[in-house]
Design an enzyme around this catalytic site. Structure first.
Site, PDB file in Angstrom:
ATOM      1  N   PRO A 565      33.389  47.978  50.618  1.00 23.55           N
ATOM      2  CA  PRO A 565      32.994  46.952  51.578  1.00 23.55           C
ATOM      3  C   PRO A 565      34.160  46.191  52.203  1.00 23.55           C
ATOM      4  O   PRO A 565      34.107  45.810  53.366  1.00 23.55           O
ATOM      5  CB  PRO A 565      32.114  46.013  50.741  1.00 23.55           C
ATOM      6  CG  PRO A 565      31.618  46.859  49.627  1.00 23.55           C
ATOM      7  CD  PRO A 565      32.720  47.817  49.318  1.00 23.55           C
ATOM      8  N   THR A 850      39.549  43.844  47.692  1.00 22.06           N
ATOM      9  CA  THR A 850      38.797  43.109  48.715  1.00 22.06           C
ATOM     10  C   THR A 850      37.290  43.227  48.526  1.00 22.06           C
ATOM     11  O   THR A 850      36.556  42.327  48.941  1.00 22.06           O
ATOM     12  CB  THR A 850      39.184  43.600  50.115  1.00 22.06           C
ATOM     13  OG1 THR A 850      38.971  45.012  50.199  1.00 22.06           O
ATOM     14  CG2 THR A 850      40.642  43.295  50.404  1.00 22.06           C
ATOM     15  N   CYS A 851      36.824  44.321  47.942  1.00 22.86           N
ATOM     16  CA  CYS A 851      35.372  44.471  47.742  1.00 22.86           C
ATOM     17  C   CYS A 851      34.831  43.384  46.830  1.00 22.86           C
ATOM     18  O   CYS A 851      33.697  42.937  46.988  1.00 22.86           O
ATOM     19  CB  CYS A 851      35.063  45.828  47.123  1.00 22.86           C
ATOM     20  SG  CYS A 851      35.453  47.199  48.212  1.00 22.86           S
ATOM     21  N   PHE A 852      35.664  42.979  45.847  1.00 24.36           N
ATOM     22  CA  PHE A 852      35.197  42.003  44.865  1.00 24.36           C
ATOM     23  C   PHE A 852      35.832  40.630  45.088  1.00 24.36           C
ATOM     24  O   PHE A 852      35.734  39.772  44.215  1.00 24.36           O
ATOM     25  CB  PHE A 852      35.529  42.502  43.450  1.00 24.36           C
ATOM     26  CG  PHE A 852      34.961  43.858  43.156  1.00 24.36           C
ATOM     27  CD1 PHE A 852      33.597  44.032  42.978  1.00 24.36           C
ATOM     28  CD2 PHE A 852      35.782  44.971  43.084  1.00 24.36           C
ATOM     29  CE1 PHE A 852      33.070  45.284  42.707  1.00 24.36           C
ATOM     30  CE2 PHE A 852      35.259  46.223  42.817  1.00 24.36           C
ATOM     31  CZ  PHE A 852      33.904  46.391  42.631  1.00 24.36           C
TER      32      PHE A 852
END
Length: 885
Positions: A565, A850-852
């Site tokens: 994401p 960056t996803c988390f």
């Protein structure tokens, strides 16, 4: 007409009318004149019902009628015990005429011959004796034998089969008659092996034989179930006190309901509605809370969507699909009473407002009722109350029309109290006193929707209804955000978008998009080369089937490890910035606000420009669907056209300040001056394309039309229309098509933009206009391996706090791939942020997942070292591709 805001509690007409409506539901059988064929048919059917109900339940005995010119219902006859039947000298029995669908009632001595019965039938019907055959228990009766010799019992049922006339459905009659005979045996206490299985088999056989065409044959077939009094027989079994009968009847009736809904075509399903209505009338006499009655009521409600509700049914030989308002209204009144009581209780307890079944039934019964009232030509719509005397004298069902308004008034008052209660709880929540969760609130929006629909029927009611809701805006918006579901109809709310806030409007329009799926197998996969970002993204998105984009997107940059994401958010920002880059000919930035764009009339220099506009619409739709702020906003002239609105002079202020000021001066000039032709204007416009200038007429013969004080408004309107509508109509249409491809339904495209204010779409696409608040940032950050008091954390926030706004944005982008915060700030992100202590060497730069929303760095030895490391990643060109996931 009484006011919504000021009802008269002393007025008992509502309760009296409600009681009258319930009596209508309880009033099982109408009466009719002696010479009316239908009355004779109905009378004979009722006699069969009397036979059935007199066995077990005296409460079901019919009331007699003594009205002049009316046929009184006969007294009930309890069947004689089997031991006494042989001694009975007088018999009453029924002869069903299969060809006519009627039943004749006979009384005779047991010593009378079958021939005498044939003779009496000829006198009544005119059918010659030679053309008659009497069937009893599957055998033809011999004329010379007596009724006793043929074992004819009291209240027996015989079939008359004519040689010249025959029913079109003899097998169906036989199946239902066998079923009823079995039911009667059970009611008398006999033990019948496999009774339930046999009854259900007969029902299935009967329904499977229904002619598939939606015409008279199907009607005649289904009429057999009513004419044979099968519903009364099954309900008699249901109320029987004999062990096992109730369960057998319950299972059988539910089998009939399920079979009608699941096995018959829609067109035939509607023909079963009168039968289900019959079940409802009979079962409700026992209890309106009976579970089987509630199931029948729900089934009837679902069938009402398929049939016509009329003001009154015309009784003919075949059952029509129409059901009358007097037959529907008692259910509406019953459900309104239940919901009103539940609304009252919800003010003082956490009890749920009715069951979902009650609420859904309320909507199903109301819908056809409203349609019938709205379509009645005898009223002037919307209806003005109170109705004049002429309406009562001339029109049917005026009582129901007035009573529906009283139901509306009462429920609006209850809902107002409920909304006030919500706001009180919300205020208490601010103080941390109570939890605002309440199970009953989930029903409120559905009830409000139905009240809104009713309000449209009555003069002035809709305006007052929404005026009242506007005073309870806070509660309404909370209900929308918390309880409005994706599959619900929200149009009624969005048509009044002005009384909702941004958060509730955004919540409703976001549900016009498909739900983003996390299933990897359903995602649209892309592998993009950063050096070919726009062209490769165009190929992947523009050439994809729209449906494939509804499942989500999985993308990866070539030669980079990062996926997920976070990378997708970065891709959205980069591609949108490339699309609207002024080096490309697709869009024009507004001189007064460089963030705003509208289509470039000269975009034709790009051969594929229309395909690129379709691609641009898809990209903006996808960005909204994935809740990514891309830093781009649409100009008003563009936004209005996407919503199907016209453009006015005030709308072009940002897009073309020069034209705006010029047109403003023309409209404000002295009339004598402009009439002197000092400006030398005609109805033309100069257009520059590919470096060449040409003159375009704004209307036919425009070159010869001089602008004067009388036509200058037309001139300005045509000038604006050509500049911002005609010249970019194709570009707007292709953008709209691409945007609509991303919505769940392409037809929602215009309504999406009509449901928002320009400021709403600004906040959804661009995000917060405020500088990043470090305090808000800290409040939404948690730590792993570090504590808030550790030197490295203290240094980090001090360093970030001293950075420029752009450097803060770069740090945030590096950390989360979020370049523009939502309008709510960090609270609007999908997750809290995290700082992790890494085990990397102290010489390494920070990294991110960056996803988390995870930032990782080792425990640097000093603030100076940390500042040097952070200053590197705070550079805009570095803040990409550091993420691992």
């Amino acid at each position: 007409m009484s006011s919504l805001a000021d009802p008269n509690p002393a007025n008992d007409s509502r309760r009296l009318a409600s009681a009258a409506a319930k009596r209508k539901l309880d009033d099982y059988a109408p009466t009719a004149s002696d010479d009316d064929d239908f009355a004779a048919d109905l009378l004979s059917i009722r006699m069969r019902k009397d036979e059935l109900f007199s066995v077990q339940h005296p409460a079901f005995a019919p009331a007699s009628s003594s009205s002049s010119g009316r046929v009184p219902w006969p007294l009930t006859h309890s069947p004689l015990p089997p031991a006494r039947l042989a001694f009975a000298s007088r018999l009453q029995f029924f002869v069903r005429m299969i060809s006519e669908g009627k039943t004749l009632v006979f009384q005779a001595n047991s010593s009378d011959t079958v021939q005498s019965i044939h003779d009496r039938i000829q006198v009544i019907t005119g059918i010659p004796v030679s053309e008659q055959r009497l069937i009893y228990r599957g055998k033809q009766l011999q004329c010379e034998k007596s009724l006793a010799e043929c074992a004819i019992q009291n209240d027996a049922g015989l079939h008359l089969v004519g040689r010249m006339r025959s029913t079109g459905h003899p097998q169906a009659w036989q199946i239902i008659d066998d079923m009823i005979s079995l039911v009667c045996r059970l009611c008398k206490g006999e033990t019948v092996p496999y009774a339930l299985k046999t009854i259900k088999t007969r029902i299935s056989e009967y329904l499977s034989m229904t002619p598939k065409d939606d015409g008279d044959p199907a009607t005649g077939h289904l009429q057999i179930f009513m004419s044979s009094s099968a519903p009364a027989a099954l309900v008699m079994l249901y109320i029987s006190s004999i062990r096992g009968n109730k369960e057998c009847a319950d299972d059988s009736i539910r089998h009939f309901l399920d079979s009608c809904i699941n096995e018959l075509p829609k067109s035939l399903r509607s023909r079963c509605a009168p039968i289900v209505l019959e079940f409802c009338k009979l079962l409700r006499r026992s209890s309106s809370d009976d579970s089987l009655y509630l199931s029948c009521r729900s089934s009837l409600g679902s069938m009402l969507e398929l049939i016509k509700v009329s003001w009154i049914v015309e009784h003919t030989e075949s059952v029509k699909r129409a059901i009358s308002i007097p037959e529907i209204f008692p259910f509406v009144s019953e459900l309104a009473d239940r919901l009103s009581k539940d609304l009252e209780l919800s003010l003082y307890s956490s009890a749920s407002v009715g069951t979902w079944s009650d609420v859904l039934d309320f909507t199903m019964f109301l819908r056809p009722l409203r349609t019938a009232i709205a379509g009645h030509k005898g009223f002037k719509h919307p209806i003005s109350l109170p109705l004049k005397k002429k309406h009562h004298d001339v029109l049917m069902c005026t009582e129901e029309v007035e009573l529906l308004y009283q139901i509306f008034e009462e429920m609006v008052q209850k809902m107002i109290k409920c909304l006030i209660g919500i706001e009180e709880r919300l205020s208490a929540k601010v103080g941390g006193e109570i939890d605002i969760a309440h199970p009953g609130w989930s029903r409120y929006l559905t009830i409000l929707k139905e009240l809104n629909a009713i309000s449209k029927l009555y003069l002035g009611s809709e305006e007052r209804f929404w005026t009242i809701l506007s005073t309870r805006k806070r509660a309404l918006c909370m209900l929308v955000v918390r309880y409005a579901k994706r599959n619900d109809d929200h149009k009624w709310l969005l048509e009044h978008k002005d009384i909702m806030d941004f958060e509730s409007r955004r919540h409703l329009v976001m549900m016009m998009f498909p739900e983003v799926k996390e299933d990897f197998e359903e995602q649209h996969e892309m592998l993009i080369d950063r050096s070919q970002l726009l062209s490769e993204s165009f190929e992947y998105i523009a050439n994809a089937e729209a449906e494939s984009l509804h499942g989500g997107i999985f993308m990866e940059f070539k030669n980079e490890e990062a996926t997920g994401p976070g990378v997708l958010r970065e891709w959205f920002v980069l591609v949108c910035q490339a699309i609207f880059n002024q080096e490309n000919p697709l869009f024009v930035a507004c001189p007064n606000d460089r963030r705003r764009f509208y289509p470039n009339p000269a975009s034709t220099v790009e051969p594929l420009h229309l395909k690129y506009f379709n691609f641009s619409g898809r990209m903006i739709g996808l960005a909204l669907m994935h809740k990514v702020q891309v830093g781009i906003v649409l100009d008003r002239v563009f936004f209005l056209q996407l919503g199907g609105y016209s453009i006015s002079l005030e709308d072009i202020r940002d897009a073309d300040p020069y034209m705006y000021n010029s047109c403003k001066k023309i409209l404000e000039m002295d009339a004598e001056f402009i009439d002197s032709d000092a400006l030398g204007l005609t109805f033309v416009r100069e257009v520059e394309e590919l470096g060449l200038r040409r003159v375009v007429e704004l209307c036919d013969g425009g070159k010869g039309m001089v602008v004067n004080s009388k036509n200058r408004n037309d001139y300005v309107d045509l000038l604006i229309k050509h500049r911002f509508v005609t010249s970019i109509s194709q570009q707007v249409a292709h953008f709209a098509q691409g945007f609509g491809d991303i919505l769940s339904d392409l037809r929602l495209q215009k309504f999406f933009f009509q449901s928002l204010e320009l400021e709403d779409i600004d906040q959804m696409l661009h995000g917060s206009e405020n500088d990043i608040s470090v305090e808000d940032w800290k409040a939404h950050t948690e730590y792993n391996g570090y504590k808030a008091s550790d030197p490295q954390i203290v240094w980090f926030w001090k360093i970030v706090g001293e950075m420029s706004p752009q450097q803060k944005k770069n740090i945030l982008f590096f950390w989360t791939s979020v370049k523009y915060l939502p309008v709510e700030g960090f609270r609007g992100l999908a997750s809290r942020l995290y700082i992790y202590k890494s085990t990397e060497h102290l010489s390494r730069l920070p990294s991110s997942h960056t996803c988390f929303y995870r930032l990782c760095f080792p425990p640097y030895a000093s603030m100076a070292i940390m500042q040097q490391r952070l200053s590197i990643i705070a550079q805009e060109h570095v803040g990409c591709s550091f993420g691992t996931w």
